[in-house]
Design a protein around this motif. Structure first.
Motif, PDB file in Angstrom:
ATOM      1  N   LEU A   1       3.772 -12.946   1.842  1.00 11.68           N
ATOM      2  CA  LEU A   1       4.289 -11.580   1.809  1.00 11.68           C
ATOM      3  C   LEU A   1       4.039 -10.926   0.450  1.00 11.68           C
ATOM      4  O   LEU A   1       3.521  -9.809   0.366  1.00 11.68           O
ATOM      5  CB  LEU A   1       5.784 -11.581   2.131  1.00 11.68           C
ATOM      6  N   VAL A   2       4.381 -11.630  -0.619  1.00 10.93           N
ATOM      7  CA  VAL A   2       4.237 -11.067  -1.965  1.00 10.93           C
ATOM      8  C   VAL A   2       2.761 -10.915  -2.342  1.00 10.93           C
ATOM      9  O   VAL A   2       2.354  -9.879  -2.889  1.00 10.93           O
ATOM     10  CB  VAL A   2       4.990 -11.945  -2.986  1.00 10.93           C
ATOM     11  N   GLY A   3       1.961 -11.939  -2.045  1.00  7.50           N
ATOM     12  CA  GLY A   3       0.533 -11.850  -2.354  1.00  7.50           C
ATOM     13  C   GLY A   3      -0.127 -10.685  -1.638  1.00  7.50           C
ATOM     14  O   GLY A   3      -0.884  -9.908  -2.240  1.00  7.50           O
ATOM     15  N   ALA A   4       0.167 -10.524  -0.358  1.00  2.00           N
ATOM     16  CA  ALA A   4      -0.400  -9.409   0.400  1.00  2.00           C
ATOM     17  C   ALA A   4       0.152  -8.080  -0.098  1.00  2.00           C
ATOM     18  O   ALA A   4      -0.560  -7.072  -0.120  1.00  2.00           O
ATOM     19  CB  ALA A   4      -0.108  -9.583   1.885  1.00  2.00           C
ATOM     20  N   GLY A   5       1.411  -8.077  -0.525  1.00  2.00           N
ATOM     21  CA  GLY A   5       1.990  -6.856  -1.078  1.00  2.00           C
ATOM     22  C   GLY A   5       1.255  -6.400  -2.329  1.00  2.00           C
ATOM     23  O   GLY A   5       0.973  -5.206  -2.500  1.00  2.00           O
ATOM     24  N   TYR A   6       0.917  -7.342  -3.184  1.00  2.00           N
ATOM     25  CA  TYR A   6       0.165  -6.988  -4.389  1.00  2.00           C
ATOM     26  C   TYR A   6      -1.259  -6.545  -4.056  1.00  2.00           C
ATOM     27  O   TYR A   6      -1.805  -5.656  -4.726  1.00  2.00           O
ATOM     28  CB  TYR A   6       0.162  -8.139  -5.386  1.00  2.00           C
ATOM     29  N   VAL A   7      -1.857  -7.129  -3.031  1.00  2.00           N
ATOM     30  CA  VAL A   7      -3.184  -6.657  -2.603  1.00  2.00           C
ATOM     31  C   VAL A   7      -3.081  -5.209  -2.119  1.00  2.00           C
ATOM     32  O   VAL A   7      -3.900  -4.356  -2.483  1.00  2.00           O
ATOM     33  CB  VAL A   7      -3.776  -7.563  -1.501  1.00  2.00           C
TER      34      VAL A   7
ATOM     35  N   TRP B   1      -3.440  -1.572 -13.579  1.00  2.00           N
ATOM     36  CA  TRP B   1      -2.538  -1.976 -12.498  1.00  2.00           C
ATOM     37  C   TRP B   1      -3.280  -2.749 -11.409  1.00  2.00           C
ATOM     38  O   TRP B   1      -2.718  -3.666 -10.816  1.00  2.00           O
ATOM     39  CB  TRP B   1      -1.827  -0.767 -11.900  1.00  2.00           C
ATOM     40  N   ILE B   2      -4.510  -2.379 -11.164  1.00  2.00           N
ATOM     41  CA  ILE B   2      -5.305  -3.106 -10.163  1.00  2.00           C
ATOM     42  C   ILE B   2      -5.522  -4.543 -10.612  1.00  2.00           C
ATOM     43  O   ILE B   2      -5.322  -5.487  -9.830  1.00  2.00           O
ATOM     44  CB  ILE B   2      -6.653  -2.395  -9.896  1.00  2.00           C
ATOM     45  N   LEU B   3      -5.910  -4.738 -11.872  1.00  2.00           N
ATOM     46  CA  LEU B   3      -6.152  -6.088 -12.380  1.00  2.00           C
ATOM     47  C   LEU B   3      -4.886  -6.932 -12.315  1.00  2.00           C
ATOM     48  O   LEU B   3      -4.907  -8.065 -11.818  1.00  2.00           O
ATOM     49  CB  LEU B   3      -6.679  -6.042 -13.815  1.00  2.00           C
ATOM     50  N   ARG B   4      -3.788  -6.402 -12.789  1.00  2.00           N
ATOM     51  CA  ARG B   4      -2.526  -7.153 -12.783  1.00  2.00           C
ATOM     52  C   ARG B   4      -2.064  -7.457 -11.362  1.00  2.00           C
ATOM     53  O   ARG B   4      -1.573  -8.551 -11.077  1.00  2.00           O
ATOM     54  CB  ARG B   4      -1.455  -6.385 -13.548  1.00  2.00           C
ATOM     55  N   ALA B   5      -2.219  -6.502 -10.477  1.00  2.00           N
ATOM     56  CA  ALA B   5      -1.812  -6.717  -9.085  1.00  2.00           C
ATOM     57  C   ALA B   5      -2.688  -7.774  -8.420  1.00  2.00           C
ATOM     58  O   ALA B   5      -2.192  -8.601  -7.641  1.00  2.00           O
ATOM     59  CB  ALA B   5      -1.871  -5.407  -8.306  1.00  2.00           C
ATOM     60  N   LEU B   6      -3.975  -7.788  -8.742  1.00  2.00           N
ATOM     61  CA  LEU B   6      -4.856  -8.798  -8.140  1.00  2.00           C
ATOM     62  C   LEU B   6      -4.567 -10.194  -8.686  1.00  2.00           C
ATOM     63  O   LEU B   6      -4.627 -11.171  -7.931  1.00  2.00           O
ATOM     64  CB  LEU B   6      -6.318  -8.414  -8.348  1.00  2.00           C
ATOM     65  N   VAL B   7      -4.237 -10.299  -9.974  1.00  2.00           N
ATOM     66  CA  VAL B   7      -3.840 -11.611 -10.523  1.00  2.00           C
ATOM     67  C   VAL B   7      -2.571 -12.094  -9.831  1.00  2.00           C
ATOM     68  O   VAL B   7      -2.461 -13.263  -9.442  1.00  2.00           O
ATOM     69  CB  VAL B   7      -3.662 -11.533 -12.053  1.00  2.00           C
ATOM     70  N   ALA B   8      -1.602 -11.199  -9.647  1.00  2.00           N
ATOM     71  CA  ALA B   8      -0.366 -11.555  -8.954  1.00  2.00           C
ATOM     72  C   ALA B   8      -0.645 -11.917  -7.492  1.00  2.00           C
ATOM     73  O   ALA B   8      -0.030 -12.838  -6.942  1.00  2.00           O
ATOM     74  CB  ALA B   8       0.637 -10.408  -9.035  1.00  2.00           C
ATOM     75  N   ALA B   9      -1.584 -11.216  -6.867  1.00  2.00           N
ATOM     76  CA  ALA B   9      -1.933 -11.507  -5.469  1.00  2.00           C
ATOM     77  C   ALA B   9      -2.548 -12.898  -5.338  1.00  2.00           C
ATOM     78  O   ALA B   9      -2.218 -13.645  -4.413  1.00  2.00           O
ATOM     79  CB  ALA B   9      -2.891 -10.452  -4.933  1.00  2.00           C
ATOM     80  N   VAL B  10      -3.431 -13.250  -6.263  1.00  2.00           N
ATOM     81  CA  VAL B  10      -4.038 -14.593  -6.236  1.00  2.00           C
ATOM     82  C   VAL B  10      -2.960 -15.650  -6.439  1.00  2.00           C
ATOM     83  O   VAL B  10      -2.932 -16.676  -5.749  1.00  2.00           O
ATOM     84  CB  VAL B  10      -5.160 -14.706  -7.290  1.00  2.00           C
ATOM     85  N   ALA B  11      -2.048 -15.400  -7.379  1.00  4.55           N
ATOM     86  CA  ALA B  11      -0.955 -16.352  -7.605  1.00  4.55           C
ATOM     87  C   ALA B  11      -0.076 -16.482  -6.360  1.00  4.55           C
ATOM     88  O   ALA B  11       0.339 -17.590  -5.996  1.00  4.55           O
ATOM     89  CB  ALA B  11      -0.122 -15.925  -8.805  1.00  4.55           C
TER      90      ALA B  11
ATOM     91  N   TRP C   1       0.828  -1.194   0.000  1.00  5.43           N
ATOM     92  CA  TRP C   1       0.000   0.000   0.000  1.00  5.43           C
ATOM     93  C   TRP C   1       0.870   1.254   0.000  1.00  5.43           C
ATOM     94  O   TRP C   1       0.549   2.248  -0.655  1.00  5.43           O
ATOM     95  CB  TRP C   1      -0.927  -0.008   1.216  1.00  5.43           C
ATOM     96  N   GLY C   2       1.982   1.225   0.710  1.00  4.78           N
ATOM     97  CA  GLY C   2       2.814   2.413   0.852  1.00  4.78           C
ATOM     98  C   GLY C   2       3.754   2.669  -0.309  1.00  4.78           C
ATOM     99  O   GLY C   2       4.224   3.801  -0.496  1.00  4.78           O
ATOM    100  N   ILE C   3       4.044   1.661  -1.113  1.00  3.32           N
ATOM    101  CA  ILE C   3       5.029   1.845  -2.182  1.00  3.32           C
ATOM    102  C   ILE C   3       4.535   2.796  -3.266  1.00  3.32           C
ATOM    103  O   ILE C   3       5.310   3.569  -3.819  1.00  3.32           O
ATOM    104  CB  ILE C   3       5.466   0.487  -2.781  1.00  3.32           C
ATOM    105  N   HIS C   4       3.243   2.767  -3.563  1.00  2.86           N
ATOM    106  CA  HIS C   4       2.689   3.623  -4.611  1.00  2.86           C
ATOM    107  C   HIS C   4       2.863   5.106  -4.279  1.00  2.86           C
ATOM    108  O   HIS C   4       3.505   5.850  -5.039  1.00  2.86           O
ATOM    109  CB  HIS C   4       1.230   3.245  -4.847  1.00  2.86           C
ATOM    110  N   PRO C   5       2.318   5.598  -3.146  1.00  6.42           N
ATOM    111  CA  PRO C   5       2.497   7.029  -2.857  1.00  6.42           C
ATOM    112  C   PRO C   5       3.953   7.417  -2.610  1.00  6.42           C
ATOM    113  O   PRO C   5       4.375   8.512  -2.978  1.00  6.42           O
ATOM    114  CB  PRO C   5       1.636   7.264  -1.609  1.00  6.42           C
TER     115      PRO C   5
END
Length: 164
Positions: A107-113, A130-140, A37-41
């Motif tokens: 860690l990575v899945g939650a990071g993408y969420v 970016w939301i769609l790609r991040a959610l696919v990565a989070a599920v993976a 969540w913090g990396i974007h801002p």
């Protein structure tokens, strides 16, 4: 001096390894959410643009999830179904891999969420992408963690205790 009896024989040490704890998984999930969540801002303020999420990142996690799922299934078939024993070095390698991937996948899945959540409400033209790609990565990432926990469980044995 007395003669040593059969009860005086030194016993072989029996080690035990506890499964990955829920506390460790929860800690990884919370840290991942906060960092994601913090990396974007933070990156927008520091570098002027947010990091991009590509399909290759998500597909790499999907590949790891498939590999871990296959390894968990194969180990389950070997140890639990057919009752075969793994070589000690194989068992240790699989347990270490399972624990590392369970924690890393969480860690990575939650990071993408967290990263996907940071884009909510953003009026950028790329936010939906970016939301769609991040959610696919989070599920993976979640599948990596679940398959790793299944692998950890598949490695369990009776500890060498005689069966009744």
């Amino acid at each position: 001096m007395s003669q040593p009896g059969p009860d005086d024989e030194p016993t072989e040490p029996h080690g035990s390894l506890r499964p990955t704890s829920a506390r460790a998984l929860t800690t990884c999930a919370v840290v991942g959410l906060v960092l994601g969540w913090g990396i974007h801002p933070l990156m927008v303020r520091v570098g002027g643009s947010a990091p991009l999420v590509s399909w290759s990142q998500a597909l790499a996690l999907v590949l790891v999830a498939l590999i871990m799922s296959f390894l968990a299934w194969h180990t389950w078939q070997t140890v639990q179904v057919r009752g075969e024993r793994l070589e000690p070095h194989q068992a240790v390698n699989r347990l270490v891999l399972a624990r590392a991937c369970a924690l890393g996948g969480t860690l990575v899945g939650a990071g993408y969420v967290g990263y996907a959540v940071s884009w909510l409400g953003d009026d950028s033209q790329y936010a939906d992408r970016w939301i769609l790609r991040a959610l696919v990565a989070a599920v993976a990432g979640a599948v990596v963690a679940l398959a790793s926990l299944a692998l950890e469980r598949a490695c369990r044995t009776d500890g060498g205790r005689p069966q009744a």
